[in-house]
Design a protein around this motif. Structure first.
Motif, PDB file in Angstrom:
ATOM      1  N   ILE B 389       0.839  -1.202   0.000  1.00 57.00           N
ATOM      2  CA  ILE B 389       0.000   0.000   0.000  1.00 57.00           C
ATOM      3  C   ILE B 389       0.877   1.256   0.000  1.00 57.00           C
ATOM      4  CG2 ILE B 389      -1.697   1.324   1.356  1.00 57.00           C
ATOM      5  CD1 ILE B 389      -2.818  -1.316   2.354  1.00 57.00           C
ATOM      6  N   PHE B 390       1.962   1.184   0.739  1.00 60.94           N
ATOM      7  CA  PHE B 390       2.790   2.355   0.967  1.00 60.94           C
ATOM      8  C   PHE B 390       3.772   2.646  -0.188  1.00 60.94           C
ATOM      9  CE2 PHE B 390       6.371   4.013   3.924  1.00 60.94           C
ATOM     10  CZ  PHE B 390       6.078   5.319   3.575  1.00 60.94           C
ATOM     11  N   MET B 391       4.260   1.582  -0.849  1.00 65.98           N
ATOM     12  CA  MET B 391       5.333   1.795  -1.837  1.00 65.98           C
ATOM     13  C   MET B 391       4.943   2.743  -2.977  1.00 65.98           C
ATOM     14  SD  MET B 391       8.484   1.109  -2.257  1.00 65.98           S
ATOM     15  CE  MET B 391       9.559   1.735  -3.534  1.00 65.98           C
ATOM     16  N   PRO B 392       3.752   2.560  -3.611  1.00 64.73           N
ATOM     17  CA  PRO B 392       3.394   3.516  -4.676  1.00 64.73           C
ATOM     18  C   PRO B 392       3.307   4.945  -4.143  1.00 64.73           C
ATOM     19  CG  PRO B 392       1.995   1.590  -4.793  1.00 64.73           C
ATOM     20  CD  PRO B 392       2.739   1.484  -3.512  1.00 64.73           C
ATOM     21  N   ALA B 393       2.804   5.092  -2.886  1.00 61.24           N
ATOM     22  CA  ALA B 393       2.725   6.434  -2.301  1.00 61.24           C
ATOM     23  C   ALA B 393       4.118   7.023  -2.106  1.00 61.24           C
ATOM     24  CB  ALA B 393       1.989   6.368  -0.962  1.00 61.24           C
ATOM     25  N   ALA B 394       5.019   6.217  -1.544  1.00 63.01           N
ATOM     26  CA  ALA B 394       6.398   6.693  -1.328  1.00 63.01           C
ATOM     27  C   ALA B 394       7.047   7.058  -2.653  1.00 63.01           C
ATOM     28  CB  ALA B 394       7.195   5.612  -0.603  1.00 63.01           C
ATOM     29  N   MET B 395       6.776   6.246  -3.676  1.00 66.66           N
ATOM     30  CA  MET B 395       7.338   6.527  -5.016  1.00 66.66           C
ATOM     31  C   MET B 395       6.801   7.832  -5.580  1.00 66.66           C
ATOM     32  SD  MET B 395       9.526   4.540  -6.520  1.00 66.66           S
ATOM     33  CE  MET B 395       9.221   4.857  -8.249  1.00 66.66           C
ATOM     34  N   MET B 396       5.487   8.063  -5.364  1.00 68.74           N
ATOM     35  CA  MET B 396       4.896   9.297  -5.896  1.00 68.74           C
ATOM     36  C   MET B 396       5.531  10.525  -5.257  1.00 68.74           C
ATOM     37  SD  MET B 396       2.934   8.503  -8.314  1.00 68.74           S
ATOM     38  CE  MET B 396       2.816  10.227  -8.645  1.00 68.74           C
ATOM     39  N   PHE B 397       5.769  10.458  -3.930  1.00 72.73           N
ATOM     40  CA  PHE B 397       6.431  11.591  -3.275  1.00 72.73           C
ATOM     41  C   PHE B 397       7.828  11.800  -3.858  1.00 72.73           C
ATOM     42  CE2 PHE B 397       3.442  10.529   0.299  1.00 72.73           C
ATOM     43  CZ  PHE B 397       2.704  11.684   0.165  1.00 72.73           C
ATOM     44  N   LEU B 398       8.500  10.699  -4.092  1.00 71.53           N
ATOM     45  CA  LEU B 398       9.853  10.789  -4.655  1.00 71.53           C
ATOM     46  C   LEU B 398       9.812  11.460  -6.033  1.00 71.53           C
ATOM     47  CD1 LEU B 398      12.757   9.856  -3.944  1.00 71.53           C
ATOM     48  CD2 LEU B 398      12.331   7.808  -5.280  1.00 71.53           C
ATOM     49  N   ILE B 399       8.875  11.023  -6.866  1.00 72.78           N
ATOM     50  CA  ILE B 399       8.785  11.587  -8.221  1.00 72.78           C
ATOM     51  C   ILE B 399       8.412  13.074  -8.150  1.00 72.78           C
ATOM     52  CG2 ILE B 399       7.531  11.479 -10.418  1.00 72.78           C
ATOM     53  CD1 ILE B 399       7.217   8.449  -9.922  1.00 72.78           C
ATOM     54  N   LEU B 400       7.457  13.405  -7.269  1.00 76.94           N
ATOM     55  CA  LEU B 400       7.050  14.815  -7.149  1.00 76.94           C
ATOM     56  C   LEU B 400       8.235  15.681  -6.716  1.00 76.94           C
ATOM     57  CD1 LEU B 400       3.550  14.526  -5.411  1.00 76.94           C
ATOM     58  CD2 LEU B 400       4.015  15.254  -7.756  1.00 76.94           C
ATOM     59  N   LEU B 401       8.980  15.198  -5.736  1.00 82.46           N
ATOM     60  CA  LEU B 401      10.121  15.981  -5.243  1.00 82.46           C
ATOM     61  C   LEU B 401      11.212  16.106  -6.304  1.00 82.46           C
ATOM     62  CD1 LEU B 401      10.292  14.463  -1.640  1.00 82.46           C
ATOM     63  CD2 LEU B 401       9.802  16.847  -2.195  1.00 82.46           C
ATOM     64  N   LEU B 402      11.415  15.029  -7.053  1.00 79.79           N
ATOM     65  CA  LEU B 402      12.459  15.048  -8.080  1.00 79.79           C
ATOM     66  C   LEU B 402      12.057  15.894  -9.286  1.00 79.79           C
ATOM     67  CD1 LEU B 402      15.286  13.562  -8.273  1.00 79.79           C
ATOM     68  CD2 LEU B 402      13.885  12.796  -6.397  1.00 79.79           C
ATOM     69  N   ASN B 403      10.796  16.268  -9.369  1.00 81.75           N
ATOM     70  CA  ASN B 403      10.355  17.140 -10.460  1.00 81.75           C
ATOM     71  C   ASN B 403      10.124  18.568  -9.987  1.00 81.75           C
ATOM     72  OD1 ASN B 403       9.861  15.667 -13.138  1.00 81.75           O
ATOM     73  ND2 ASN B 403       9.142  14.228 -11.592  1.00 81.75           N
ATOM     74  N   ASP B 404      10.448  18.828  -8.742  1.00 82.45           N
ATOM     75  CA  ASP B 404      10.234  20.146  -8.152  1.00 82.45           C
ATOM     76  C   ASP B 404      11.455  21.026  -8.451  1.00 82.45           C
ATOM     77  OD1 ASP B 404       9.759  22.295  -6.479  1.00 82.45           O
ATOM     78  OD2 ASP B 404       8.779  21.039  -4.967  1.00 82.45           O
ATOM     79  N   LYS B 405      11.322  21.879  -9.451  1.00 80.03           N
ATOM     80  CA  LYS B 405      12.477  22.701  -9.871  1.00 80.03           C
ATOM     81  C   LYS B 405      12.928  23.646  -8.771  1.00 80.03           C
ATOM     82  CE  LYS B 405      12.912  22.721 -14.779  1.00 80.03           C
ATOM     83  NZ  LYS B 405      12.739  23.365 -16.039  1.00 80.03           N
ATOM     84  N   GLY B 406      11.963  24.082  -7.946  1.00 79.83           N
ATOM     85  CA  GLY B 406      12.296  24.992  -6.856  1.00 79.83           C
ATOM     86  C   GLY B 406      13.262  24.357  -5.869  1.00 79.83           C
ATOM     87  N   ILE B 407      13.204  23.045  -5.773  1.00 77.15           N
ATOM     88  CA  ILE B 407      14.094  22.329  -4.850  1.00 77.15           C
ATOM     89  C   ILE B 407      15.316  21.784  -5.594  1.00 77.15           C
ATOM     90  CG2 ILE B 407      14.289  20.213  -3.490  1.00 77.15           C
ATOM     91  CD1 ILE B 407      11.410  20.541  -2.690  1.00 77.15           C
ATOM     92  N   MET B 408      15.065  21.133  -6.704  1.00 76.27           N
ATOM     93  CA  MET B 408      16.133  20.375  -7.373  1.00 76.27           C
ATOM     94  C   MET B 408      16.923  21.191  -8.388  1.00 76.27           C
ATOM     95  SD  MET B 408      16.119  17.465  -5.967  1.00 76.27           S
ATOM     96  CE  MET B 408      17.196  16.550  -7.057  1.00 76.27           C
ATOM     97  N   GLY B 409      16.387  22.321  -8.830  1.00 81.35           N
ATOM     98  CA  GLY B 409      17.103  23.119  -9.837  1.00 81.35           C
ATOM     99  C   GLY B 409      17.381  22.308 -11.085  1.00 81.35           C
ATOM    100  N   ILE B 410      18.667  22.321 -11.519  1.00 84.78           N
ATOM    101  CA  ILE B 410      18.997  21.588 -12.753  1.00 84.78           C
ATOM    102  C   ILE B 410      19.098  20.071 -12.527  1.00 84.78           C
ATOM    103  CG2 ILE B 410      20.202  23.478 -13.939  1.00 84.78           C
ATOM    104  CD1 ILE B 410      22.799  22.296 -12.829  1.00 84.78           C
TER     105      ILE B 410
END
Lengths: 57, 444
Positions: B389-410
């Motif tokens: 139940i948790f793994m897809p949720a954890a993955m989604m947070f990871l993907i969202l954070l990795l696509n957050d330009k404000g945090i990750m920049g280039i």
């Protein structure tokens, strides 16, 4: 072109300070993803409950 | 006063971390092959640890039973695919940790609020405690082969686990954990002792089919194998470890190599176990229903006591390294979520809040293992249910954070990284959903 590549490499290597944490604005496609996540979690929890009550898990 | 103490913690943590970073920078400045080799060895850490710890006692049992039930046909290519999936997922935590300098729990809590923060934290901690129980069961089973009573194994395992977290600072904690992780490779010589038919191994790639058809049991085994290869704790563990090691943006490439080396080691060991039991146990009457104790007995008969004892030793090692990782992961996540101290660099006398959750989880796990008639089967199932139940949720947070330009920049995800990540989430959701449906509606 060469300089451009070089500056890109330096940009990739440049360290960043610890990021400041601010609450993200959840809208548009991100909002859709969150709703998908909620539906998935509820569906899985319902399946698990049915499984346990029927004794099939 | 409290503010001054908090300041001291951070100063102390920063001082020790600076020393670790200076060790890397000194080696970077040196020329010559020896310095490069030493630098490579110093950079090995979070990636190798997370991947090897993923071949935990439960994983070893799953791979062994998979090989016994299905032979080496389907699962050899499947495990290699699972290795690619694990790399794609874990590599993202390296970038996220090196760029943000914050752990995964802290990022979810800070960016998406308390609801998702609590959701992730409760899932993680409960799954970690339950997984820790399975690690201690693996350790007691393995030590049982050497005649050590279960209660002694469980107590010693929890004490060793607690001491490693409490006494060592990050660099020494990482080095000692890596030496323990090296023991995971013991399964490779055992597989070679079985004299596997290499032509059969090669055939697995050219003739990939589902043995016995697509049944709920087969789907369960597939899920168990994928669940063994990627798990929510891994995301939290590696990101926190990258942060505690003090990796910077310039270290991302080396962190990726560390993760790649860990992936190769993980897949190699998983393949060795499947090949071993696929060769020695598969084909025996009712081999598909064998418990790990029965598999150990067969190994003893076919490979001699050395084979059986080496396998048992491997189970003890697998349980130990996973226990070390799970305990640290629990402490890191709690520290990050509640803004407590959150570094192994901090002495326990001054940062007890950080250490307490990990230590308590080890004590609970040891106590449950020693509890007569504990519902261990139910707990094992609960780990899988929570993880699925948790793994897809954890993955989604990871993907969202990795696509957050404000945090990750280039350093945001590229197109292929996103496509791969979404395919993995889709695969998890579909596999979990189909399994859930087939269990509840067996006639579907």
């Amino acid at each position: 072109m060469k300089d451009g590549k070089k500056s890109k490499v330096y940009a990739l290597m440049e360290d960043t300070p610890q990021v400041t944490l601010e609450r993200a604005k959840v809208k548009g496609s991100v909002n859709v993803i969150f709703w998908g996540l909620r539906i998935y979690i509820v569906a899985m929890v319902v399946l698990v409950i049915i499984g346990f009550t029927r004794g099939t898990i | 006063m409290a503010k001054n103490l908090a300041f001291d913690y951070e100063e102390l943590d920063a001082d020790i971390r600076r020393k670790d970073q200076e060790r890397i920078e000194t080696l970077e400045a040196k020329k010559g092959i020896l310095a490069k080799i030493l630098l490579g060895l110093v950079m090995i850490g979070p990636g190798v640890l997370v991947m090897i710890a993923d071949n935990d006692a439960g994983g070893v049992i799953t791979y062994a039973q998979t090989g016994a039930a299905y032979g080496i046909g389907f699962f050899i290519p499947a495990l290699i695919l699972a290795g690619f999936i694990a790399y794609v997922v874990q590599e993202m935590t390296v970038r996220l940790g090196a760029v943000t300098k914050r752990g995964h729990a802290e990022m979810i809590w800070g960016r998406y609020g308390a609801f998702w923060g609590w959701f992730s934290l409760i899932d993680l901690v409960v799954a970690n405690v339950l997984a820790l129980i399975t690690e201690f069961i693996g350790i007691t089973l393995g030590m049982g082969v050497f005649g050590v009573p279960h209660w002694i194994s469980a107590v010693v395992a929890s004490v060793v686990d607690a001491l490693i977290l409490l006494v060592l600072r990050y660099y020494t904690w990482e080095r000692i954990s890596l030496w323990i992780a090296l023991g995971n490779l013991v399964f490779v010589p055992i597989a070679l002792m079985a004299h596997p038919h290499w032509s059969e191994v090669a055939n697995a790639f050219t003739n990939w089919n589902i043995p016995g058809g697509f049944t709920p049991v087969f789907l369960f085994v597939v899920l168990a194998n994928f669940g063994t290869t990627i798990a929510p704790w891994m995301l939290f563990f590696q990101q926190s470890s990258v942060v505690d090691k003090g990796l910077k943006v310039k270290d991302i490439r080396r962190g990726q190599w560390d993760t790649a080396i860990g992936t190769v080691a993980m897949v190699l060991v998983a393949l060795a176990i499947v090949i071993l039991t696929g060769t020695v146990v598969h084909g025996l009457p009712n081999a598909g229903d064998y418990s790990i104790s029965q598999i150990l007995t067969v190994l003893g008969h076919k490979l001699g006591p050395t084979g059986e004892k080496l396998f048992a030793l491997g189970m003890v090692e697998a349980g130990t390294i996973a226990a070390i990782a799970l305990t640290a992961s629990t402490s890191w996540a709690m520290g990050e979520a509640f803004h407590w101290p959150k570094s192994i660099n901090m002495p326990c006398s001054r940062a007890w809040k950080f250490y307490v959750p990990g230590i308590i989880s080890a004590i609970i796990a040891a106590a449950v293992v020693l509890w007569p008639n504990a519902p261990l089967g139910f707990m094992n199932l609960a780990v899988q249910v929570i993880a699925s139940i948790f793994m897809p949720a954890a993955m989604m947070f990871l993907i969202l954070l990795l696509n957050d330009k404000g945090i990750m920049g280039i350093h945001v995800n590229g197109r292929w990284q996103n496509i791969s990540a979404f395919v993995i989430v889709g695969l998890l959701v579909v596999l979990n959903g189909v399994y859930g449906l087939t269990v509840i509606f067996p006639k579907l």
